[in-house]
Design an enzyme around this catalytic site. Structure first.
Site, short mmCIF file in Angstrom:
data_model
loop_
_atom_site.label_atom_id
_atom_site.label_comp_id
_atom_site.label_asym_id
_atom_site.label_seq_id
_atom_site.Cartn_x
_atom_site.Cartn_y
_atom_site.Cartn_z
N HIS A 25 0.81 -1.31 -0.19
CA HIS A 25 -0.03 -0.29 -0.08
C HIS A 25 0.92 1.57 0.11
O HIS A 25 1.84 1.41 0.61
CB HIS A 25 -0.95 -0.12 1.18
N ASP A 42 -7.94 -5.61 0.20
CA ASP A 42 -8.27 -6.23 -1.07
C ASP A 42 -8.00 -7.58 -0.98
O ASP A 42 -8.43 -8.44 -1.80
CB ASP A 42 -7.83 -5.78 -2.26
#
Ligand code: SDX
Length: 431
Positions: A311, A369
């Site tokens: 991320h 996700d």
């Protein structure tokens, strides 16, 4: 905002420039460079905006080192366990959690805007049956701007509010329409006697031939998925919505731009890509082949990435992934799928990755996700629809961020500059 002091920039020629420094409620201070070009004739250079804040905002705060996510100051862990998605929408849009009367009014307004114009079905029929749901959603959301001429003026707060309610209310209807169209089943109309997430589940899975029974555990899981995906500071799709709306276009067009950006596998498309990755490993031999897959991921010559990991901001656990993992357990237990091979493979992959120096040194942890796809697959949502669900949930965050920008007296149309490295000026020579 009052500056806390100045940062002094010394240029190559020895000239110095004082730049104001501001502090926020939480997070890093910022250096105000708005006058830098006027004072120095130079631009800053920051492709990917790794060190650039594009705005000041009161909506969401992320601490990537602590793995913290706050919506209007409330930790995501508390919202995901003590509130529902309608509470969260009210919080993001209006700045605070609703009391009982406010919630009744808000839910009533959303409920009464869940239907779409009948003509939308004809627009839908223009797509091939095998069109990707995100292609359909990009088209349908943009098309909404043609149906609501009374709420497209971005500079009218009342019109911004009604288009916010319309978008939040209609996204589930449009996503379910896109799904039913691709599987050749009749479209279900929304029902006003069902809550937001239950209504969506029914529109998705009910068929005329049988009574649809709402499963409260699955509805709660989906509602939590919506809460976890509702907003996330200035991510790629939110920045797209802000930049698009900064031209003064209508809210529906700006949200359609956000849908298009979210589709990318590096962003909202990662949950679909993560499921595809797990399916590939499963097909190639499952847990026994994880080591080979990880080797490919670490190979600089391969473009293989561990989808659902890493991320830009979180250099610690994504708090949403932790909550999503818990939801995974709840849903799989409810459905008697606790031996689900995909979930077991995901857990094994996560364990191996978190012990591997390549991922540890790069602070690559599972993001939202990684598990959201497994939960959605268990609920019965088809993989190609995962990102459309993400867009459904993120719509409220996009709108809240858009409204905040338009209401900011300092806002102006976004127009970044560049470092030009192309051909020097030259004249055409007739050959
Ligand atoms: C979302 O911004 C948001 O808030 C987004 C989001 C939201 O709610 O809006 O949180 C939603 O988009 C989550 C992210 C979903 N994407 C994925 O899961 C796709 C896989 N992840 C990567 O593509 C990547 O981690 C990004 C795009 C998410 C972040 O990339 P960065 O910050 O630009 O980091 P990078 O690409 O510069 O990587 C740094 C290093 C590199 O290695 P080196 O060149 O230093 O040797 O880490 C490696 C990368 O190769 N790396 C990965 C990796 N992610 C980064 N290696 C293998 N697998 C990965 N997933």
């Amino acid at each position: 905002m009052n500056p806390k002091g100045n940062a002094k920039l010394t240029l190559a020629d020895g000239k110095t420039v004082d730049l104001p420094v501001y502090s926020g409620t939480h997070g890093p201070d910022v250096i105000d460079i708005r006058k830098l070009y006027a004072q120095t004739g130079m631009f800053t250079y920051d492709p990917g905006f790794m060190s650039t804040s594009s705005c000041n905002s009161t909506i969401t705060f992320i601490d990537g080192d602590k793995g913290e996510l706050l919506y209007r100051g409330y930790p995501i862990e508390q919202l995901a366990t003590k509130c529902d998605f309608m509470d969260t929408c009210h919080l993001l849009l209006y700045g605070d959690l609703p009391d009982a009367a406010q919630k009744k009014d808000f839910v009533g307004r959303v409920t009464n805007h869940t239907m779409v114009h009948e003509q939308m079905q004809f627009f839908l029929r223009g797509f091939r049956r095998d069109a990707h749901p995100m292609a359909v959603m990009t088209g349908l959301v943009g098309a909404l701007s043609a149906f609501y001429p009374d709420s497209i003026n971005l500079h009218d707060a009342r019109q911004r509010d009604i288009s916010a309610i319309r978008l939040i209310a209609k996204m589930p209807t449009l996503v379910a329409m896109a799904y039913k169209y691709t599987i050749g089943q009749p479209i279900n109309y929304p029902r006003n006697d069902l809550g937001y997430s239950a209504n969506f589940m029914r529109m998705m899975f009910a068929v005329p031939a049988a009574e649809y029974k709402v499963n409260e555990v699955l509805v709660r899981a989906l509602d939590r998925i919506f809460i976890l995906h509702a907003d996330h500071e200035q991510n790629a799709s939110t920045s797209t919505v802000r930049l698009c709306a900064s031209s003064g276009t209508n809210p529906f067009a700006a949200i359609a731009a956000g849908v298009a950006c979210l589709w990318g596998p590096a962003h909202g498309g990662a949950n679909e890509a993560a499921l595809g990755m797990l399916a590939d490993i499963q097909r190639d031999g499952g847990v026994a082949k994880i080591g080979e897959f990880i080797t490919r991921v670490k190979d600089k010559n391969s473009t293989v990435r561990l989808m659902g990991f890493g991320h830009r901001v979180y250099k610690n656990h994504d708090p949403r992934a932790t909550l999503m993992r818990e939801t995974c357990h709840e849903v799989l237990n409810e459905l008697g799928l606790h031996d689900d091979p995909t979930f077991k493979l995901a857990m094994a992959l996560e364990k191996i990755a978190l012990e591997d120096e390549y991922f540890v040194s790069r602070k690559l942890y599972p993001n939202v996700d990684f598990y959201s796809g497994i939960v959605q697959k268990a609920i019965g949502i088809p993989v190609p629809l995962f990102t459309a669900i993400f867009a459904l949930a993120r719509t409220v965050g996009w709108i809240a961020q858009l409204n905040e920008m338009i209401a900011d007296p300092e806002y102006k149309i976004g127009r970044p500059r560049q470092l030009y490295v192309g051909a020097a000026r030259r004249d055409i020579v007739k050959k």
